[in-house]
Design an enzyme around this catalytic site. Structure first.
Site, PDB file in Angstrom:
ATOM      1  N   ASP A 515       0.792  -1.305  -0.028  1.00 39.50           N
ATOM      2  CA  ASP A 515       0.106   0.026   0.263  1.00 39.50           C
ATOM      3  C   ASP A 515       0.927   1.398  -0.109  1.00 39.50           C
ATOM      4  O   ASP A 515       2.045   1.203   0.617  1.00 39.50           O
ATOM      5  CB  ASP A 515      -0.794   0.024   1.080  1.00 39.50           C
ATOM      6  CG  ASP A 515      -1.732   1.272   1.537  1.00 39.50           C
ATOM      7  OD1 ASP A 515      -2.635   1.554   0.497  1.00 39.50           O
ATOM      8  OD2 ASP A 515      -1.296   2.153   2.475  1.00 39.50           O
ATOM      9  N   GLU A 570       1.287  -0.578  -5.085  1.00 37.55           N
ATOM     10  CA  GLU A 570       0.149   0.718  -5.454  1.00 37.55           C
ATOM     11  C   GLU A 570       0.972   1.969  -5.734  1.00 37.55           C
ATOM     12  O   GLU A 570       1.382   2.682  -4.818  1.00 37.55           O
ATOM     13  CB  GLU A 570      -0.732   0.855  -4.242  1.00 37.55           C
ATOM     14  CG  GLU A 570      -1.804   1.871  -4.461  1.00 37.55           C
ATOM     15  CD  GLU A 570      -2.502   2.360  -3.099  1.00 37.55           C
ATOM     16  OE1 GLU A 570      -3.640   2.782  -3.213  1.00 37.55           O
ATOM     17  OE2 GLU A 570      -1.689   2.315  -2.171  1.00 37.55           O
TER      18      GLU A 570
END
Length: 876
Positions: A515, A570
């Site tokens: 993330d 990401e």
């Protein structure tokens, strides 16, 4: 006063000074939204939790679970209802009989109160059914499958008395004998992308820093393999003689281990410090040979710090819980006896060529208004994922986070699985079940930042601002209200790299979705920056080289020790060489999330149909670095959060509440929405990348956004934010809507399932052949080839075209293999599935041959050569 539950003892602890958090914790959903903590933790007071040895249950719901010993563990208070099987509807017309029948056999029907032997037999019977169903999928004839099932069932019975072999122990033993390959030359990136030669100084410096750290780790730490096992040196580790506890806390003046085991006496177990700021204590076994700290008891480390006396949850804690009626979390010494440890029985699935990811959140995965459990997800959701045709599940919010509404992105305890959903053993059981079904399990791991929580997390752990994080403003993310790691610190590298290995080795995750990688790689964190693709944006003073080197190191470790593991980053910036192996000079990820696609669809959906630009859609879907693989998605959890809208809601809005029943006419808004919902998802999968992702429920157009239970709040700026009275109504997934054969949601779900199975059979996402032959703005038609398939999209709102000529590569006879207008998918059935389409010689749209097809308005049709079509098991 003492209150207890099996396995955990909560005495009334003496009052002690705690350092209050000066900053509120925040929800990190739509990146910029923040809220305070005061209401959050109070919101759990009306949900008393119980932590059981070997299981975790909520008072408002309970599930039995088969442990490694094959015993049924029955909670003190339980429901009379068995786990629901309503979600496992098997009327799946788009799949072959093997896939349809599989969904029922995958259900684990475990009844409360069944004797141990009956449960053992039941679990073995389920295993035999699974073998039979898997052989069906491989194309084996029905009779052969029956024989295979019987043979396998006989094998299971024969092995009943044999000890269960834990496949994870075999893997761990093998890992200790492996080493991460040494760094390569790191120069191939210049061959792959010659434009990088202009930034060779920066890239060579970056690779030099990576090599330097690898050399230091090899010289002083025994290599990256040993370095990545920091959890065997730090935290709690038990030997035959006793328990050793170590903690890196250089800012602390004194330290003591406190907990239930010593009545929280800070003078009982004083720790000693070495020259590196590592505190240590050894607790010898009791006279009877048992460990001094019982399994399940609460522990903390009390330190005299520059900020005062502070009780902290150990940084390497493996489990933490929130006691009934308390706000802070408690670290739990987690070391269950062998008979309570889960035994992994199933090997990891092989990494699929085409990755189709079902993004999930365990807590909100039930149709009921509650926090779902690992057991509930295992029994109810995993079979659904299998039936839908996804081959990987990406699970959010696994790392412990005290603020539920942070979606798991404000991590407090990095090595501990969230206790909201169950125990570590139940999580292992869930992952093992996924592996049994052939599903990869990816973890949404958060190494980009940490919770600002001082009481429960790493923030101010040793009383200093610059422990695990950068000090001052550099260590604080103003939008996420969280702390930022100092990736230049050796101990931070040890902590994070070991954390990644811990989840793969201990819990058998198959990889990660990292993330917030963009935030990591740039000192501006990608905030208020529009990346245009100019290489100066990637390689300059705004690049955090320490963070990029950390990503190279963790990818190096993961792929060096676990070659089948998958890493997804990401990254919205599009940094070059992001998905090129580290030894070639890249960052080392397998995939990049193609985040621009979802943003583009939201932008387009705000326009009238007449204003949709075919070229703009195609450009966004194909605008990526071709040597680097991408995961495409039309929408993820980000678009489902309150304050935003899902694609279905953008398309149909309030009409979804009144006109989705099949026994009443649909409105033009609903007809348009259903048609475009299917087309958007198919063209995204067809052109957007080498992998595909969907957030759970969005496959059938889930009608509600996600809103976590919360109360009214006052933000630091004085603005009042109304809550939802701690409601779970919007914090769940209504799978029953997608399964209901009397609702239009069912058609969208059937289409999504058909998409997955078509991709499984033809593998078009990973085909090297891709050619876009038409993007006609006037006709609103897009035609392209991907692999051996020809895709035809007509986005026009009312024009349908007969005898419409499209280009193609291969000669022969074509048939329809997927049609979004099929009545099965909620369409109007305007396309014949028995019609045959023959090619004409001669160039058309840049192709050597052509076909004449019927292209109805707002419809997508996929054609395949008949020879190729007849080779496939699924005929959709």
């Amino acid at each position: 006063m003492v209150y207890t539950v099996p396995g955990i003892r909560f005495p009334c602890i003496p009052s002690c000074e705690k350092l209050p958090s000066s900053r509120p914790r925040s929800v990190r959903g739509d990146r910029g939204s923040t809220t305070t903590i005061s209401v959050l933790l109070r919101s759990y007071s009306h949900f008393p939790r119980k932590v059981f040895r070997g299981r975790h249950l909520h008072d408002f719901n309970s599930y039995p679970i088969v442990a490694a010993s094959q015993r049924i563990l029955v909670p003190d208070s339980h429901s009379d209802d068995p786990p629901s099987t309503d979600l496992l509807d098997t009327s799946t017309a788009v799949s072959d009989p093997a896939v349809i029948s599989e969904s029922t056999d995958l259900t684990m029907e475990i009844e409360e109160g069944i004797e141990e032997e009956e449960n053992q037999d039941s679990s073995e019977d389920d295993g035999a059914s699974e073998v039979a169903e898997e052989s069906k999928q491989d194309g084996v004839e029905e009779e052969e499958n029956q024989d295979s099932s019987e043979d396998d069932g006989a094998s299971e019975v024969a092995e009943e008395s044999a000890p269960i072999i834990d496949v994870s122990n075999i893997e761990k033993a093998n890992l200790r004998e492996k080493s991460v390959p040494p760094p390569g030359p790191g120069q191939r990136i210049y061959e792959i992308d010659p434009l990088l030669m202009g930034f060779r100084g920066h890239l060579d410096y970056r690779y030099g820093q990576y090599r330097r750290i690898r050399e230091d780790i090899d010289k002083y730490e025994g290599g990256l393999e040993a370095f990545s096992r920091g959890y065997e040196n730090f935290g709690f580790n038990r030997s035959a003689e006793g328990i050793t506890y170590r903690e890196w806390a250089p800012g602390a003046k004194t330290a003591a281990l406190i907990g239930d085991f010593n009545n929280w006496n800070p003078n009982a177990d004083i720790m000693t410090r070495n020259e590196f700021g590592v505190w240590e204590i050894f607790l010898p076994n009791k006279e009877d040979g048992s460990p001094k700290i019982p399994h399940g008891s609460r522990v903390k480390i009390r330190m005299d710090t520059p900020s005062g006396i502070k009780d902290s949850i150990p940084a390497w804690i493996k489990f933490s819980v929130q006691a009934p009626g308390e706000i802070p979390y408690n670290g739990i010494y987690y070391d269950p006896p062998d008979e309570e440890k889960y035994v992994f029985r199933h090997p990891r699935p092989k990494k699929p060529k085409s990755l189709r990811i079902y993004e999930s959140h365990v807590g909100m995965s039930s149709p009921e208004q509650k926090i779902n459990t690992y057991v509930g997800f295992r029994d109810d959701v995993l079979p659904r994922i299998k039936r839908l045709g996804y081959n990987a599940v990406q699970i959010m919010a696994i790392q412990e986070h005290s603020y539920y509404a942070s979606f798991g992105y404000h991590v407090t305890n990095f090595f501990a699985p969230s206790s909201r959903f169950g125990t570590p053993e139940e999580l292992k059981s869930m992952i093992d079940r996924a592996h049994e079904l052939g599903i990869l399990v990816l973890m949404d791991i958060v190494h980009s930042h940490a919770s600002n929580n001082v009481l429960d997390g790493l923030n101010m752990f040793d009383g200093t601002d610059a422990h695990y994080f950068h000090s001052g403003l550099r260590g604080y993310h103003w939008m996420w209200d969280s702390r930022l790691f100092n990736y230049g610190s050796r101990e931070v590298l040890r902590y994070l790299i070991s954390n990644a290995r811990w989840w793969i080795e201990e819990y058998r995750f198959d990889g990660f979705r990292f993330d917030g990688v963009t935030s990591m790689m740039y000192t501006h964190h990608g905030l208020q920056v529009a990346f245009t693709g100019n290489y100066n944006e990637y390689f300059g003073f705004a690049t955090d080289v320490d963070a990029v080197v950390y990503l190279m190191l963790v990818n190096d470790m993961i792929h060096g020790l676990f070659p089948e593991a998958v890493t997804v980053g990401e990254d919205v910036s599009g940094m070059p060489a992001f998905c090129i192996p580290v030894h070639d000079g890249g960052v080392g990820f397998d995939y990049r999330l193609h985040m621009a696609i979802a943003d583009k669809w939201i932008e387009i959906l705000k326009k009238r149909d007449e204003d949709w630009e075919m070229g703009e859609i195609i450009h966004t879907l194909t605008n990526r670095r071709w040597p680097e693989k991408c995961i495409a998605y039309a929408e993820s959890h980000d678009q489902a959060l309150v304050g935003d809208k899902t694609i279905a809601f953008w398309l149909m809005d309030k009409d979804m509440y009144d006109f989705m029943a099949l026994d009443r006419p649909a409105t033009p808004v609903v007809d348009r929405g259903i048609a475009l919902h299917k087309m958007i998802r198919l063209i995204t999968m067809g052109l957007g990348g080498e992998g595909y992702l969907n957030f759970m429920g969005n496959e059938f157009g889930h009608p509600e956004w996600i809103d976590f239970p919360r109360g009214d709040q006052i933000l630091p700026n004085g603005k009042a934010v109304l809550g939802n009275n701690f409601s779970y109504d919007k914090c769940r997934r209504r799978f029953d809507l997608g399964d209901a054969d009397f609702l239009r949601y069912r058609g969208m779900q059937e289409f999504d399932q058909a998409m997955q199975h078509i991709e499984e059979n033809y593998g078009f996402m990973t085909s090297e052949h891709q050619y876009i032959s038409r993007k006609d703005q006037e006709d609103r038609v897009v035609v392209f080839e991907r692999g051996n398939l020809v895709f035809v999209f007509n986005f026009h709102w009312h024009n349908s075209y007969t005898d419409y000529r499209i280009g193609c590569l291969k000669p022969g006879k074509y048939k329809v293999v997927l049609d979004s207008d099929s009545s099965l998918f909620g369409g109007f059935g305007r396309v014949s599935h028995t019609a045959e389409f023959f090619t004409f010689e001669g160039w058309y749209d840049g192709r050597p041959r052509s076909l004449l097809v019927y292209a109805p308005c707002r419809t997508a049709v996929v054609y395949a050569l008949v020879d190729d079509y007849e080779d496939k098991e699924d005929r959709i």
